[in-house]
Write a protein that holds these residues in place. Structure first.
Motif, PDB file in Angstrom:
ATOM      1  N   MET A 203      24.364  54.467  48.804  1.00 16.73           N
ATOM      2  CA  MET A 203      24.708  54.028  47.735  1.00 16.73           C
ATOM      3  C   MET A 203      26.070  54.320  47.207  1.00 16.73           C
ATOM      4  O   MET A 203      26.498  55.303  47.247  1.00 16.73           O
ATOM      5  CB  MET A 203      23.703  54.410  46.630  1.00 16.73           C
ATOM      6  N   GLY A 204      26.615  53.167  46.522  1.00 14.69           N
ATOM      7  CA  GLY A 204      27.743  53.330  46.231  1.00 14.69           C
ATOM      8  C   GLY A 204      27.993  52.271  44.722  1.00 14.69           C
ATOM      9  O   GLY A 204      27.077  52.006  44.458  1.00 14.69           O
ATOM     10  N   TYR A 205      29.102  52.485  44.356  1.00 11.99           N
ATOM     11  CA  TYR A 205      29.387  51.594  43.060  1.00 11.99           C
ATOM     12  C   TYR A 205      30.504  50.579  43.261  1.00 11.99           C
ATOM     13  O   TYR A 205      31.549  50.654  43.890  1.00 11.99           O
ATOM     14  CB  TYR A 205      29.812  52.590  42.000  1.00 11.99           C
ATOM     15  N   ASP A 206      30.255  49.420  42.891  1.00  9.96           N
ATOM     16  CA  ASP A 206      31.324  48.283  42.755  1.00  9.96           C
ATOM     17  C   ASP A 206      31.559  47.871  41.492  1.00  9.96           C
ATOM     18  O   ASP A 206      30.660  48.058  40.675  1.00  9.96           O
ATOM     19  CB  ASP A 206      30.382  46.982  43.842  1.00  9.96           C
ATOM     20  N   VAL A 207      32.742  47.439  41.275  1.00 16.45           N
ATOM     21  CA  VAL A 207      33.273  46.904  40.102  1.00 16.45           C
ATOM     22  C   VAL A 207      33.164  45.274  40.071  1.00 16.45           C
ATOM     23  O   VAL A 207      33.640  44.726  41.189  1.00 16.45           O
ATOM     24  CB  VAL A 207      34.834  47.179  39.891  1.00 16.45           C
ATOM     25  N   ILE A 208      32.471  44.593  39.186  1.00 14.46           N
ATOM     26  CA  ILE A 208      32.209  43.233  39.385  1.00 14.46           C
ATOM     27  C   ILE A 208      32.712  42.445  38.103  1.00 14.46           C
ATOM     28  O   ILE A 208      32.690  43.127  36.885  1.00 14.46           O
ATOM     29  CB  ILE A 208      30.779  42.990  39.517  1.00 14.46           C
ATOM     30  N   LEU A 209      32.877  41.140  37.994  1.00 15.02           N
ATOM     31  CA  LEU A 209      33.169  40.294  37.209  1.00 15.02           C
ATOM     32  C   LEU A 209      32.143  39.504  36.902  1.00 15.02           C
ATOM     33  O   LEU A 209      31.407  38.769  37.612  1.00 15.02           O
ATOM     34  CB  LEU A 209      34.392  39.699  37.196  1.00 15.02           C
ATOM     35  N   ASP A 210      31.785  39.278  35.480  1.00 17.13           N
ATOM     36  CA  ASP A 210      30.421  38.371  35.131  1.00 17.13           C
ATOM     37  C   ASP A 210      30.853  37.340  34.092  1.00 17.13           C
ATOM     38  O   ASP A 210      31.454  37.540  33.051  1.00 17.13           O
ATOM     39  CB  ASP A 210      29.339  39.324  34.555  1.00 17.13           C
ATOM     40  N   LYS A 211      30.980  36.273  34.849  1.00 18.30           N
ATOM     41  CA  LYS A 211      31.627  34.990  33.977  1.00 18.30           C
ATOM     42  C   LYS A 211      30.922  34.810  32.689  1.00 18.30           C
ATOM     43  O   LYS A 211      31.546  34.166  31.869  1.00 18.30           O
ATOM     44  CB  LYS A 211      31.341  33.711  35.100  1.00 18.30           C
ATOM     45  N   ALA A 212      29.410  34.903  32.711  1.00 20.01           N
ATOM     46  CA  ALA A 212      28.983  34.935  31.330  1.00 20.01           C
ATOM     47  C   ALA A 212      29.489  35.635  30.309  1.00 20.01           C
ATOM     48  O   ALA A 212      29.405  35.253  28.926  1.00 20.01           O
ATOM     49  CB  ALA A 212      27.366  35.182  31.556  1.00 20.01           C
ATOM     50  N   TRP A 213      30.056  36.816  30.546  1.00 23.94           N
ATOM     51  CA  TRP A 213      30.906  37.525  29.622  1.00 23.94           C
ATOM     52  C   TRP A 213      32.356  37.674  29.665  1.00 23.94           C
ATOM     53  O   TRP A 213      32.889  38.554  28.755  1.00 23.94           O
ATOM     54  CB  TRP A 213      30.002  39.076  29.600  1.00 23.94           C
ATOM     55  N   LEU A 214      32.760  36.971  30.605  1.00 23.38           N
ATOM     56  CA  LEU A 214      34.198  37.043  30.702  1.00 23.38           C
ATOM     57  C   LEU A 214      35.044  36.087  29.791  1.00 23.38           C
ATOM     58  O   LEU A 214      34.662  34.842  30.308  1.00 23.38           O
ATOM     59  CB  LEU A 214      34.617  36.983  32.265  1.00 23.38           C
ATOM     60  N   PRO A 215      35.688  36.120  28.789  1.00 28.50           N
ATOM     61  CA  PRO A 215      36.212  35.302  27.966  1.00 28.50           C
ATOM     62  C   PRO A 215      37.418  34.354  28.928  1.00 28.50           C
ATOM     63  O   PRO A 215      38.286  34.907  29.396  1.00 28.50           O
ATOM     64  CB  PRO A 215      37.214  35.934  26.972  1.00 28.50           C
ATOM     65  N   ALA A 216      37.127  32.973  29.024  1.00 35.46           N
ATOM     66  CA  ALA A 216      38.004  32.191  29.702  1.00 35.46           C
ATOM     67  C   ALA A 216      39.401  32.424  29.166  1.00 35.46           C
ATOM     68  O   ALA A 216      40.473  32.300  30.042  1.00 35.46           O
ATOM     69  CB  ALA A 216      37.560  30.727  29.683  1.00 35.46           C
ATOM     70  N   ALA A 217      39.718  32.263  28.051  1.00 35.24           N
ATOM     71  CA  ALA A 217      40.941  32.499  27.304  1.00 35.24           C
ATOM     72  C   ALA A 217      41.573  33.765  27.777  1.00 35.24           C
ATOM     73  O   ALA A 217      43.028  33.721  27.719  1.00 35.24           O
ATOM     74  CB  ALA A 217      40.869  32.039  25.820  1.00 35.24           C
ATOM     75  N   SER A 218      41.014  34.908  27.945  1.00 35.39           N
ATOM     76  CA  SER A 218      41.827  36.108  28.205  1.00 35.39           C
ATOM     77  C   SER A 218      41.576  36.713  29.286  1.00 35.39           C
ATOM     78  O   SER A 218      41.804  38.046  29.644  1.00 35.39           O
ATOM     79  CB  SER A 218      41.417  36.952  26.720  1.00 35.39           C
ATOM     80  N   GLN A 219      41.069  35.845  30.440  1.00 34.41           N
ATOM     81  CA  GLN A 219      40.629  36.734  31.563  1.00 34.41           C
ATOM     82  C   GLN A 219      41.891  36.908  32.403  1.00 34.41           C
ATOM     83  O   GLN A 219      41.846  38.145  33.000  1.00 34.41           O
ATOM     84  CB  GLN A 219      39.751  35.688  32.640  1.00 34.41           C
ATOM     85  N   ASN A 220      43.127  36.356  32.190  1.00 36.86           N
ATOM     86  CA  ASN A 220      44.093  37.024  32.878  1.00 36.86           C
ATOM     87  C   ASN A 220      44.746  38.253  32.364  1.00 36.86           C
ATOM     88  O   ASN A 220      45.090  39.248  33.026  1.00 36.86           O
ATOM     89  CB  ASN A 220      45.372  36.030  32.641  1.00 36.86           C
ATOM     90  N   GLU A 221      44.710  38.554  30.968  1.00 34.00           N
ATOM     91  CA  GLU A 221      45.027  39.827  30.432  1.00 34.00           C
ATOM     92  C   GLU A 221      43.918  40.876  30.683  1.00 34.00           C
ATOM     93  O   GLU A 221      44.262  41.977  30.997  1.00 34.00           O
ATOM     94  CB  GLU A 221      45.030  39.591  28.743  1.00 34.00           C
TER      95      GLU A 221
END
Length: 694
Positions: free
Chosen positions: A73-91
């Motif tokens: 078992m380990g840990y992964d860092v993920i991005l969830d589109k439902a909570w990722l603001p499109a306007a500020s995803q680059n920042e």
């Protein structure tokens, strides 16, 4: 209005009232009695959410049960589109990358462009660059700078510094390739440390859409053991998904990409389960029900022996480095790559398969760019994908062809005078052997004997025998392999558009011209001779067990795929000659002249476009064979330079301690494959191979 009309109206109103009351009563019964529970849930705002429970991937072990790949078992860092603001995803990506750099964590980035300007295509990544050009719709000659300009425009990165533009574009490009969507999270980084998990969680207020999840991580007990065979796993890419979707995969699943991980994907995958999460208003969990438990994948028990595998890998590497340090320039010092295979003669199982240079599966992701850029191509499985001229290791096949055609027997002699004329060409031998029979011709690797045998037998007989012995044919192994090329009229016509001449036949008869085979094919060919003509299907799998290793799901059974059309006495004579090659006076006597058991061997020094390669085949014990070995060293020069690698395999398998050869056991041609070159009547190619003279 008369009294009668008034009564009718009252009756109508009464009936209508009864109907309305009846409807309301029925509705109330439905709500309060019949479907009371359902409406109570609606009233309470409760509902059920169904989640997929990922099945544990099956593991891979060796034939003794030693683990090769396991899960932790380990840990992964993920991005969830439902909570990722499109306007500020680059920042947000920029902040996440800066945090990961501070923490020393790497993230997934396969963009084939250098990290800093001036931007260039990474070495060895031209194929990936072409894929990027197609994705961006730019010309095939577009530069890395052109591609970066398009990426900056596509992802609106004009406000960022060039280095940040490159990093953010790399992740955004990867997100598109992975099909990032509301129902498909993107794995930004895998197997991060617990300290990093804490820091990322602490920064969550400025990392909207970023989460850390627990996941099964593929771990290698020793990443140096057979990496080309075990292979790798990875995410599903957009172009792969349509086909995999039909097989029940989700976009965020992990699949086998190379080696056994890919070949046995259906066995290792397992079956996902389902979990029902019952919630009430306010998203408060009422209960968690695993409605369908996941079924873990089965365990693949490879036929490899880890100890023998490590011995073979080390012996191959050590021998190549020895040649680099001790041999003269142009005569072995340039050796830089090779492969070796050990087969179980009776079952066709691969006991060990080594390729050099190699790599470490444990650091594969970090080393990927450097591995791609290495001109020695360490990612290539040379044992299965490398095609090499066999040189004089082909001579046993020619001898069997001649015997089956009634051209030779054990007593028939050919007079070797170092030169053999065919039309206007003269083909040569490295030594003067005089009248020589097949046994001595094999032990001394006399070219003249096999020129004559092949010419008189004819190309149909020579080619047919090679095919029966498995040369230029699929071995049946479960991993991707090249099938090689046999030298015959059809091959010459295909490659050069020219007709076949008798001179082509004599060159082909000593394993030259168009003959090209993999080390695995050479090992299987050797095992077939050891088996006196019984060719086995090659396999890399010993058996399949369930995840707990308690139950055998499938057991591999030995399978005969060809019985060679040659008399038993032919095999005995050829094997006698190969044993003589290992004894004093033979071409491999420096290595095996003193050996505790009889080793049947054959050396080869095939010509190449550059420096000659070294090829070596052997099996032991000669009369009751157990294992067969094939070794190829690129630019190894002498065929006998591969013999120490084979000896290390025999030592490990039979439990012998390696020791220095006894000088007294060396014969007149032990230091070379066929004697001195100083007495040549005309120039020839190196060792026992020869080239035509005009």
């Amino acid at each position: 209005m008369n009294l009668r009309a008034l009564r009718w109206r009252r009756w109508i109103v009464a009936v209508l009232a009864l109907i309305v009351v009846g409807i309301y009563i029925a509705r109330l019964m439905s709500i309060q009695i019949i479907n009371a529970e359902e409406y109570k849930k609606i009233l309470d705002g409760s509902y059920i959410s169904t989640q997929v429970v990922k099945a544990t991937r099956g593991e891979i072990v060796d034939r003794t049960g030693k683990p090769l790949t396991v899960n932790r078992m380990g840990y992964d860092v993920i991005l969830d589109k439902a909570w990722l603001p499109a306007a500020s995803q680059n920042e947000i990506l920029q902040r996440l990358m800066q945090l990961c750099e501070e923490l020393g964590e790497e993230w997934t980035d396969h963009l084939p462009i250098s990290k800093w300007p001036p931007f260039e295509v990474l070495s060895g990544r031209e194929e990936s660059m072409n894929k990027l050009r197609n994705f961006l719709g730019i010309q095939s000659y577009a530069t890395a700078e052109d591609a970066m300009y398009q990426l900056v425009q596509r992802y609106k990165l004009e406000e960022f510094e060039p280095a940040d533009q490159r990093n953010i574009a790399g992740v955004r490009y990867e997100m598109e390739q992975r099909g990032f969507a509301f129902n498909v999270p993107y794995t930004f980084a895998t197997d991060v440390s617990i300290d990093s998990v804490v820091r990322i969680k602490e920064q969550s207020y400025q990392l909207a859409g970023v989460d850390v999840v627990e996941n099964a991580i593929r771990q290698y007990e020793n990443g140096l053991v057979a990496p080309h065979i075990i292979g790798t796993v990875g995410p599903i890419y957009r172009e792969e998904y349509p086909e995999l979707k039909e097989k029940g995969y989700a976009m965020d699943d992990i699949v086998g990409k190379e080696g056994a991980e890919k070949a046995f994907e259906s066995v290792l995958r397992g079956t996902n389960g389902k979990r029902e999460i019952h919630l009430e208003s306010g998203n408060v969990v009422i209960k968690d029900v695993e409605s369908q438990p996941p079924v873990p994948g089965d365990t693949v028990v490879l036929s490899l022996d880890t100890d023998l595998q490590l011995t073979l890998q080390k012996a191959l590497e050590d021998q190549i480095k020895y040649l680099q340090e001790n041999e003269p320039e142009g005569k072995g010092r340039e050796a830089d790559a090779g492969a070796a295979v050990v087969l179980d003669v009776q079952t066709g199982e691969v006991l060990a398969m080594a390729t050099y240079p190699s790599y470490d599966l444990s650091t594969y992701r970090q080393d990927f760019s450097a591995l791609l850029a290495d001109p020695r191509r360490p990612l290539v499985n040379r044992a299965l994908q490398g095609e090499y001229a066999p040189g004089s290791t082909y001579k046993p096949s020619t001898a069997l062809a001649g015997w089956s055609a009634g051209i030779i027997d054990k007593n028939q002699l050919v007079n070797c005078q170092q030169a053999y004329g065919v039309g206007s060409h003269v083909f040569t031998c490295l030594s003067y052997h005089g009248p020589i029979n097949v046994v001595r011709a094999l032990s001394r690797s006399c070219n003249i004997y096999f020129y004559d045998t092949g010419r008189r037998a004819g190309i149909e007989a020579v080619d047919s025998m090679a095919a029966q012995l498995g040369l230029g044919e699929s071995t049946g192994i479960e991993l991707p392999e090249k099938t090689g090329v046999r030298s015959n009229p059809a091959t010459k016509l295909q490659k050069q558009g020219e007709q076949w001449y008798e001179g082509d036949l004599v060159q082909s008869s000593i394993g030259q011209l168009y003959n090209q085979f993999t080390p695995l094919q050479l090992a299987n060919y050797t095992a077939t001779i050891a088996n006196r003509g019984k060719r086995m299907k090659v396999t890399i799998v010993h058996e399949i067990r369930d995840y707990s290793l308690q139950q055998v799901v499938q057991s591999t059974q030995p399978q005969v795929v060809q019985v060679v059309d040659a008399p038993p006495e032919a095999f005995e004579a050829i094997i006698e000659g190969m044993v003589a090659a290992s004894r004093p006076g033979g071409t491999a006597s420096a290595t095996f002249g003193w050996y505790p058991v009889d080793v049947a061997s054959k050396t080869g020094t095939p010509e190449t476009a550059g420096l000659p390669n070294s090829t070596f085949i052997a099996f032991a014990p000669a009369q009751e064979p157990q294992i067969a070995v094939a070794v190829v060293i690129e630019k190894g020069w002498h065929g006998y330079t591969g013999a120490p690698v084979a000896r290390a395999a025999f030592d490990a398998y039979f439990g012998y301690d390696q020791q220095a050869p006894d000088p007294a056991a060396l014969g007149e041609e032990a230091a070379g494959e066929a004697g001195s070159v100083q007495q040549q009547a005309a120039p020839v190619a190196q060792e026992e191979e020869a080239a035509p003279l005009p």
